[in-house]
Design a protein around this motif. Structure first.
Motif, PDB file in Angstrom:
ATOM      1  N   ILE A   6       0.840  -1.208   0.000  1.00 53.57           N
ATOM      2  CA  ILE A   6       0.000   0.000   0.000  1.00 53.57           C
ATOM      3  C   ILE A   6       0.872   1.253   0.000  1.00 53.57           C
ATOM      4  O   ILE A   6       0.625   2.190  -0.768  1.00 53.57           O
ATOM      5  CB  ILE A   6      -0.952  -0.013   1.209  1.00 53.57           C
ATOM      6  CG1 ILE A   6      -1.969  -1.156   1.072  1.00 53.57           C
ATOM      7  CG2 ILE A   6      -1.664   1.334   1.349  1.00 53.57           C
ATOM      8  CD1 ILE A   6      -2.726  -1.469   2.355  1.00 53.57           C
ATOM      9  N   LEU A   7       1.888   1.277   0.834  1.00 56.53           N
ATOM     10  CA  LEU A   7       2.784   2.436   0.892  1.00 56.53           C
ATOM     11  C   LEU A   7       3.498   2.642  -0.433  1.00 56.53           C
ATOM     12  O   LEU A   7       3.668   3.786  -0.892  1.00 56.53           O
ATOM     13  CB  LEU A   7       3.783   2.278   2.030  1.00 56.53           C
ATOM     14  CG  LEU A   7       3.170   2.366   3.424  1.00 56.53           C
ATOM     15  CD1 LEU A   7       4.164   1.896   4.474  1.00 56.53           C
ATOM     16  CD2 LEU A   7       2.679   3.770   3.721  1.00 56.53           C
ATOM     17  N   ALA A   8       3.911   1.573  -1.083  1.00 55.16           N
ATOM     18  CA  ALA A   8       4.570   1.695  -2.393  1.00 55.16           C
ATOM     19  C   ALA A   8       3.613   2.302  -3.414  1.00 55.16           C
ATOM     20  O   ALA A   8       4.017   3.158  -4.204  1.00 55.16           O
ATOM     21  CB  ALA A   8       5.066   0.326  -2.864  1.00 55.16           C
ATOM     22  N   TRP A   9       2.344   1.876  -3.409  1.00 58.66           N
ATOM     23  CA  TRP A   9       1.361   2.445  -4.350  1.00 58.66           C
ATOM     24  C   TRP A   9       1.206   3.942  -4.099  1.00 58.66           C
ATOM     25  O   TRP A   9       1.179   4.727  -5.035  1.00 58.66           O
ATOM     26  CB  TRP A   9      -0.004   1.789  -4.197  1.00 58.66           C
ATOM     27  CG  TRP A   9      -0.057   0.317  -4.352  1.00 58.66           C
ATOM     28  CD1 TRP A   9       0.859  -0.499  -4.977  1.00 58.66           C
ATOM     29  CD2 TRP A   9      -1.072  -0.543  -3.856  1.00 58.66           C
ATOM     30  NE1 TRP A   9       0.469  -1.811  -4.891  1.00 58.66           N
ATOM     31  CE2 TRP A   9      -0.723  -1.871  -4.213  1.00 58.66           C
ATOM     32  CE3 TRP A   9      -2.248  -0.337  -3.138  1.00 58.66           C
ATOM     33  CZ2 TRP A   9      -1.511  -2.961  -3.879  1.00 58.66           C
ATOM     34  CZ3 TRP A   9      -3.033  -1.430  -2.805  1.00 58.66           C
ATOM     35  CH2 TRP A   9      -2.658  -2.730  -3.182  1.00 58.66           C
ATOM     36  N   MET A  10       1.092   4.325  -2.811  1.00 60.84           N
ATOM     37  CA  MET A  10       0.909   5.738  -2.461  1.00 60.84           C
ATOM     38  C   MET A  10       2.098   6.571  -2.907  1.00 60.84           C
ATOM     39  O   MET A  10       1.935   7.679  -3.401  1.00 60.84           O
ATOM     40  CB  MET A  10       0.680   5.888  -0.957  1.00 60.84           C
ATOM     41  CG  MET A  10      -0.655   5.370  -0.497  1.00 60.84           C
ATOM     42  SD  MET A  10      -0.815   5.553   1.295  1.00 60.84           S
ATOM     43  CE  MET A  10      -2.456   4.897   1.540  1.00 60.84           C
ATOM     44  N   GLN A  11       3.296   6.043  -2.728  1.00 62.74           N
ATOM     45  CA  GLN A  11       4.489   6.809  -3.070  1.00 62.74           C
ATOM     46  C   GLN A  11       4.691   6.942  -4.575  1.00 62.74           C
ATOM     47  O   GLN A  11       5.435   7.810  -5.018  1.00 62.74           O
ATOM     48  CB  GLN A  11       5.704   6.183  -2.394  1.00 62.74           C
ATOM     49  CG  GLN A  11       5.649   6.382  -0.888  1.00 62.74           C
ATOM     50  CD  GLN A  11       6.636   5.530  -0.120  1.00 62.74           C
ATOM     51  OE1 GLN A  11       7.171   4.558  -0.631  1.00 62.74           O
ATOM     52  NE2 GLN A  11       6.861   5.891   1.139  1.00 62.74           N
ATOM     53  N   LEU A  48     -14.796   8.708   2.605  1.00 61.83           N
ATOM     54  CA  LEU A  48     -13.902   7.753   1.959  1.00 61.83           C
ATOM     55  C   LEU A  48     -12.582   8.477   1.742  1.00 61.83           C
ATOM     56  O   LEU A  48     -12.559   9.605   1.244  1.00 61.83           O
ATOM     57  CB  LEU A  48     -14.471   7.290   0.625  1.00 61.83           C
ATOM     58  CG  LEU A  48     -15.901   6.749   0.622  1.00 61.83           C
ATOM     59  CD1 LEU A  48     -16.240   6.165  -0.739  1.00 61.83           C
ATOM     60  CD2 LEU A  48     -16.132   5.757   1.730  1.00 61.83           C
ATOM     61  N   ALA A  49     -11.490   7.842   2.118  1.00 58.05           N
ATOM     62  CA  ALA A  49     -10.197   8.529   2.065  1.00 58.05           C
ATOM     63  C   ALA A  49      -9.081   7.558   1.687  1.00 58.05           C
ATOM     64  O   ALA A  49      -9.254   6.346   1.729  1.00 58.05           O
ATOM     65  CB  ALA A  49      -9.890   9.155   3.431  1.00 58.05           C
ATOM     66  N   HIS A  50      -7.955   8.117   1.315  1.00 61.27           N
ATOM     67  CA  HIS A  50      -6.744   7.357   0.991  1.00 61.27           C
ATOM     68  C   HIS A  50      -7.005   6.266  -0.045  1.00 61.27           C
ATOM     69  O   HIS A  50      -6.479   5.165   0.069  1.00 61.27           O
ATOM     70  CB  HIS A  50      -6.120   6.761   2.260  1.00 61.27           C
ATOM     71  CG  HIS A  50      -5.792   7.791   3.276  1.00 61.27           C
ATOM     72  ND1 HIS A  50      -6.264   7.718   4.565  1.00 61.27           N
ATOM     73  CD2 HIS A  50      -5.061   8.921   3.207  1.00 61.27           C
ATOM     74  CE1 HIS A  50      -5.837   8.755   5.247  1.00 61.27           C
ATOM     75  NE2 HIS A  50      -5.100   9.505   4.440  1.00 61.27           N
ATOM     76  N   LEU A  51      -7.809   6.573  -1.040  1.00 67.25           N
ATOM     77  CA  LEU A  51      -8.122   5.605  -2.086  1.00 67.25           C
ATOM     78  C   LEU A  51      -6.960   5.519  -3.059  1.00 67.25           C
ATOM     79  O   LEU A  51      -6.540   6.522  -3.632  1.00 67.25           O
ATOM     80  CB  LEU A  51      -9.397   6.012  -2.821  1.00 67.25           C
ATOM     81  CG  LEU A  51     -10.623   6.275  -1.935  1.00 67.25           C
ATOM     82  CD1 LEU A  51     -11.780   6.783  -2.766  1.00 67.25           C
ATOM     83  CD2 LEU A  51     -11.010   5.037  -1.171  1.00 67.25           C
ATOM     84  N   VAL A  52      -6.437   4.304  -3.227  1.00 69.41           N
ATOM     85  CA  VAL A  52      -5.290   4.125  -4.120  1.00 69.41           C
ATOM     86  C   VAL A  52      -5.350   2.718  -4.715  1.00 69.41           C
ATOM     87  O   VAL A  52      -5.776   1.769  -4.065  1.00 69.41           O
ATOM     88  CB  VAL A  52      -3.957   4.379  -3.357  1.00 69.41           C
ATOM     89  CG1 VAL A  52      -3.737   3.389  -2.252  1.00 69.41           C
ATOM     90  CG2 VAL A  52      -2.774   4.439  -4.302  1.00 69.41           C
ATOM     91  N   VAL A  53      -4.935   2.631  -5.978  1.00 70.82           N
ATOM     92  CA  VAL A  53      -4.909   1.361  -6.704  1.00 70.82           C
ATOM     93  C   VAL A  53      -3.456   1.081  -7.090  1.00 70.82           C
ATOM     94  O   VAL A  53      -2.704   1.993  -7.437  1.00 70.82           O
ATOM     95  CB  VAL A  53      -5.798   1.429  -7.972  1.00 70.82           C
ATOM     96  CG1 VAL A  53      -5.681   0.151  -8.802  1.00 70.82           C
ATOM     97  CG2 VAL A  53      -7.252   1.678  -7.594  1.00 70.82           C
TER      98      VAL A  53
END
Length: 171
Positions: free
Chosen positions: A23-28, A84-89
């Motif tokens: 998840i952190l890698a996707w966000m970054q 809804l927050a921090h949505l990332v794919v």
């Protein structure tokens, strides 16, 4: 609870600590989510903090057992809202409907009688805006935008009741 297309073998679960690195890698990797976690120190601590917050539930979408998307629901009973927050794919899996599936599932989980489901996005994130509008979210009125944006310049949307058409995105 949300339903999925069985042919896709898509499922969802509460996020666990073993999901944190992905998840952190996707966000970054995204300019729209990079700022959610610090580059220095222990970024996993930020994610773990979200998972421990009693007013937050953190969700992962899996496709055939592989994590592909993440999002949180912030519960605010005092305001009668859920955000809804921090949505990332996962960047390698974008464009396959995982983000839309995530938004629809989280909106369904967050929905309760008398509660409004909202989200905010970077005003330049046109791709996300199109997904949210397709999931029955509409841009809030100018007056509500001004009220919500007292602290941060974001574009706010709210989920429309079933059967009510979403507004055309305008900014």
């Amino acid at each position: 609870m949300p339903t999925w297309c069985p042919a896709r073998r898509r499922s969802w679960c509460l996020a666990r600590s073993e999901h944190a690195d992905a998840i952190l890698a996707w966000m970054q990797q995204s300019p729209f989510s990079r700022g959610w976690v610090p580059e220095a120190g222990q970024p996993q601590d930020v994610l773990t903090g979200w998972m421990r917050d009693p007013d937050t539930s953190c969700w992962v979408v899996e496709d055939d057992g592989v994590p592909v998307a993440y999002g949180t629901i912030w519960d605010d009973p005092k305001e009668g809202e859920a955000e809804l927050a921090h949505l990332v794919v996962d960047p390698a899996r974008r464009g396959r409907g995982h983000g839309r599936a995530l938004v629809l599932a989280l909106a369904q989980i967050a929905a309760r009688p008398g509660r409004r489901v909202v989200l905010r996005i970077d005003p330049h994130n046109d791709r996300a805006l199109a997904v949210y509008v397709s999931c029955h979210f509409a841009i809030l009125s100018d007056a509500e935008q001004e009220q919500f944006n007292a602290q941060q310049p974001q574009l706010w949307l709210a989920r429309q009741p079933a059967g009510q058409a979403s507004s055309t995105p305008t900014r």
